[in-house]
Design an enzyme around this catalytic site. Sequence first.
Site, short mmCIF file in Angstrom:
data_model
loop_
_atom_site.label_atom_id
_atom_site.label_comp_id
_atom_site.label_asym_id
_atom_site.label_seq_id
_atom_site.Cartn_x
_atom_site.Cartn_y
_atom_site.Cartn_z
N ARG A 148 0.86 -1.19 0.00
CA ARG A 148 0.00 0.00 0.00
C ARG A 148 0.89 1.23 0.00
O ARG A 148 1.98 1.22 0.58
CB ARG A 148 -0.86 0.06 1.28
N HIS A 185 -0.88 0.47 -9.71
CA HIS A 185 -1.69 -0.37 -8.80
C HIS A 185 -2.44 -1.46 -9.58
O HIS A 185 -3.67 -1.51 -9.58
CB HIS A 185 -2.67 0.49 -7.99
N GLU A 194 -1.81 8.11 -4.17
CA GLU A 194 -2.14 7.71 -5.54
C GLU A 194 -3.60 8.09 -5.88
O GLU A 194 -4.44 8.12 -4.98
CB GLU A 194 -1.90 6.20 -5.74
C1 8YV Z 1 -7.20 -3.76 -5.70
C2 8YV Z 1 -5.54 -4.34 -3.90
O1 8YV Z 1 -7.35 -3.87 -7.06
O2 8YV Z 1 -6.87 -6.15 -3.17
C3 8YV Z 1 -6.18 -5.19 -2.86
O3 8YV Z 1 -5.97 -4.90 -1.66
O4 8YV Z 1 -4.69 -3.58 -3.63
C4 8YV Z 1 -5.95 -4.48 -5.34
O5 8YV Z 1 -6.05 -5.84 -5.65
C5 8YV Z 1 -7.21 -2.34 -5.27
O6 8YV Z 1 -7.39 -2.26 -3.89
C6 8YV Z 1 -8.24 -1.48 -5.95
O7 8YV Z 1 -8.31 -0.25 -5.32
#
Ligand code: 8YV
Length: 328
Positions: free
Chosen positions: A240, A287, A269
């Site tokens: 993250r 991402h 982001e």
């Molecule tokens: C998502 C992700 O596509 O699952 C998660 O935690 O980071 C990604 O797979 C993302 O969160 C979309 O905002």
Amino acid sequence: MSKPKILVARAIFPEVIAKLAQHFDVVSNQADEIWTPAELIAQLQGKQGVFTTGGERIDAAVLTACPDLKICANMAVGYNNFDLAAMTAAGVLATNAPDVLTETTADFGFALLMATARRMTEAEHFLRAGKWTKWSYDMFAGSDIHGTTLGILGMGRIGQGIAQRGAHGFDMNVIYHNRSRLDAATEAQCQARYVSKEELLKSADHLVLVLPYSASAHHAIGAAELAQMKPTATLVNIARGGIVDDAALAVALRNKVIAGAGLDVFEGEPQLHPDLLSVPNVVLTPHIASATLSTRLAMANLAADNLIEFLTQNKAITPLNPEVLVKR
Ligand code: 8YV
């Protein structure tokens, strides 16, 4: 009997909207507008459920303003967009989308590691710019992946997937640090050795971040941590934004404190720290670690199935606060 009303807060697969529409009166944001918190609250009025994709903040202010809301289903394994304590206190169920994205995301973590260590995007930019006029012995010489030490910070399902790829596919020496140590059988399966965070930073040739975001993980990798890493090391962040201090990382990359970084997530982001765009030794992706069509469809279906199970049967497949189910 009228169907429960739900909101799908971002554009998703039409077939998932169609499935939801069999059970619910659905309002969906297929135009994919980015709503302000006030617009989200306005859209949520009268809705019992919401399908979120990870970027929509659900906190005490939203819950107070939307008293009909009973479930928020996230199409993401990470759920730092939810204030889980506030949701539990308000009796609102939270669900996420784990497991279905594990292998796809681990594949991508490895791809980003390889692209970074072997300087693939830097080399491609050079070639596309017409700068390749002759071969030279050290042109884009990077660092090896096979047989080196792979460090993993955060050893959940995705971290374990990366460990397996490193140990079994690339004969890497895998070390990890995590809030809690894995059991011996899982460690053996991943061929991974538990070390302190200090040892991890000092010994890793490649360090992959896969820990969930929390207040205590904020800037877990900053200037001080980068200074402890090998000058030949690469850093990969598929966790993250906010876990890495992006400003400090840009300085470290420019000063060659570490050799390179591969980043799929960023502080603030989709905005990026401008210095990250101007340093050459970084691979940047928007991402997309879970972005294969089949995995994104599986994630969307899991979020939809959580909404259906909960609002029709008071059950959930992947609840984050199951105590809410018990109280109902
Ligand atoms: C998502 C992700 O596509 O699952 C998660 O935690 O980071 C990604 O797979 C993302 O969160 C979309 O905002």
